[in-house]
Design a protein around this motif. Structure first.
Motif, PDB file in Angstrom:
ATOM      1  N   GLU A   6       0.834  -1.208   0.000  1.00  0.00           N
ATOM      2  CA  GLU A   6       0.000   0.000   0.000  1.00  0.00           C
ATOM      3  C   GLU A   6       0.866   1.255   0.000  1.00  0.00           C
ATOM      4  O   GLU A   6       1.990   1.255   0.506  1.00  0.00           O
ATOM      5  N   GLY A   8       0.281   5.959  -0.316  1.00  0.00           N
ATOM      6  CA  GLY A   8      -0.634   7.078  -0.480  1.00  0.00           C
ATOM      7  C   GLY A   8      -1.224   7.633   0.793  1.00  0.00           C
ATOM      8  O   GLY A   8      -1.950   8.626   0.766  1.00  0.00           O
ATOM      9  N   ARG A  19      -5.685   9.583  -2.043  1.00  0.00           N
ATOM     10  CA  ARG A  19      -5.856   8.420  -2.907  1.00  0.00           C
ATOM     11  C   ARG A  19      -4.848   7.360  -2.502  1.00  0.00           C
ATOM     12  O   ARG A  19      -3.640   7.573  -2.599  1.00  0.00           O
ATOM     13  N   SER A  21      -3.156   3.589  -2.964  1.00  0.00           N
ATOM     14  CA  SER A  21      -2.865   2.602  -4.004  1.00  0.00           C
ATOM     15  C   SER A  21      -2.359   1.325  -3.357  1.00  0.00           C
ATOM     16  O   SER A  21      -1.754   1.367  -2.284  1.00  0.00           O
ATOM     17  N   CYS A  22      -2.605   0.224  -4.014  1.00  0.00           N
ATOM     18  CA  CYS A  22      -2.107  -1.063  -3.548  1.00  0.00           C
ATOM     19  C   CYS A  22      -1.625  -1.848  -4.755  1.00  0.00           C
ATOM     20  O   CYS A  22      -2.426  -2.202  -5.632  1.00  0.00           O
ATOM     21  N   TRP A  36     -10.354  -3.046   0.605  1.00  0.00           N
ATOM     22  CA  TRP A  36      -9.692  -2.192   1.596  1.00  0.00           C
ATOM     23  C   TRP A  36     -10.394  -2.386   2.940  1.00  0.00           C
ATOM     24  O   TRP A  36     -11.621  -2.397   3.009  1.00  0.00           O
ATOM     25  N   SER A  71     -11.420   1.343  -7.047  1.00  0.00           N
ATOM     26  CA  SER A  71     -11.259   1.038  -8.471  1.00  0.00           C
ATOM     27  C   SER A  71     -10.016   0.169  -8.650  1.00  0.00           C
ATOM     28  O   SER A  71      -9.242   0.001  -7.706  1.00  0.00           O
ATOM     29  N   ARG A  72      -9.845  -0.371  -9.850  1.00  0.00           N
ATOM     30  CA  ARG A  72      -8.696  -1.223 -10.095  1.00  0.00           C
ATOM     31  C   ARG A  72      -8.237  -1.083 -11.532  1.00  0.00           C
ATOM     32  O   ARG A  72      -9.025  -0.771 -12.429  1.00  0.00           O
ATOM     33  N   THR A  78      -3.029  -3.173  -9.793  1.00  0.00           N
ATOM     34  CA  THR A  78      -3.152  -2.174  -8.740  1.00  0.00           C
ATOM     35  C   THR A  78      -4.621  -1.874  -8.449  1.00  0.00           C
ATOM     36  O   THR A  78      -5.441  -1.798  -9.365  1.00  0.00           O
ATOM     37  N   TYR A  80      -7.131   0.863  -6.124  1.00  0.00           N
ATOM     38  CA  TYR A  80      -7.088   2.209  -5.575  1.00  0.00           C
ATOM     39  C   TYR A  80      -8.258   2.449  -4.628  1.00  0.00           C
ATOM     40  O   TYR A  80      -9.296   1.799  -4.723  1.00  0.00           O
ATOM     41  N   GLN A  82     -10.023   6.038  -3.633  1.00  0.00           N
ATOM     42  CA  GLN A  82     -10.128   7.490  -3.626  1.00  0.00           C
ATOM     43  C   GLN A  82     -11.015   7.899  -2.451  1.00  0.00           C
ATOM     44  O   GLN A  82     -12.170   7.469  -2.379  1.00  0.00           O
ATOM     45  N   CYS A  96      -4.847  -3.255   2.385  1.00  0.00           N
ATOM     46  CA  CYS A  96      -5.297  -3.845   1.137  1.00  0.00           C
ATOM     47  C   CYS A  96      -5.381  -5.360   1.330  1.00  0.00           C
ATOM     48  O   CYS A  96      -4.564  -5.935   2.058  1.00  0.00           O
TER      49      CYS A  96
END
Length: 124
Positions: A6, A8, A19, A21-22, A36, A71-72, A78, A80, A82, A96
């Motif tokens: 992970e 961000g 935001r 990220s993973c 998440w 989202s992905r 990855t 995400y 947001q 994640c």
């Protein structure tokens, strides 16, 4: 060996955005639902959001609906998160997670692989 990394996290004022990220490694990403979770100090880990293997199905906990979007990008392995309109009660370590699914579903439980987490702190 599967790794979820992970990034961000950080410190943000209430009302702000972050935001997360993973990135997934050694994982057949497109066959896994992603999610998440978060854990605040002194509290149990709780589900935040999950997304199906194609990205076509998502599920959110009630308290983040309308503020968070998962989202992905399967080409980048990855996922995400947001996060908008952040509140102090969103402060937690965010994790994640991944699990294999035979179908394109987004179950909020029984995740097998976990990252180490990223700290999100929302100041009032």
């Amino acid at each position: 060996q599967v790794q979820l990394v992970e990034s961000g996290g950080g410190l943000v004022q209430a009302g702000g955005s972050l935001r997360l990220s993973c990135a997934a490694f050694e994982l057949t990403f497109s066959t896994h639902a992603m999610a998440w979770f978060r854990q605040a100090p002194g509290k149990e880990r709780e589900f935040v959001a999950t997304i199906s293997r194609s990205g076509g199905s998502t599920v959110y906990r009630d308290s983040v609906k309308g503020r968070f979007t998962i989202s992905r990008n399967n080409a980048k392995n990855t996922v995400y998160l947001q996060m908008n309109s952040l509140k102090p009660e969103d402060t937690a370590v965010y994790y994640c997670a991944a699990r294999y699914t035979a179908q394109d579903v987004a179950p909020p439980y029984e995740f097998v692989y976990w990252g180490r987490g990223t700290q999100v702190t929302v100041s009032s």
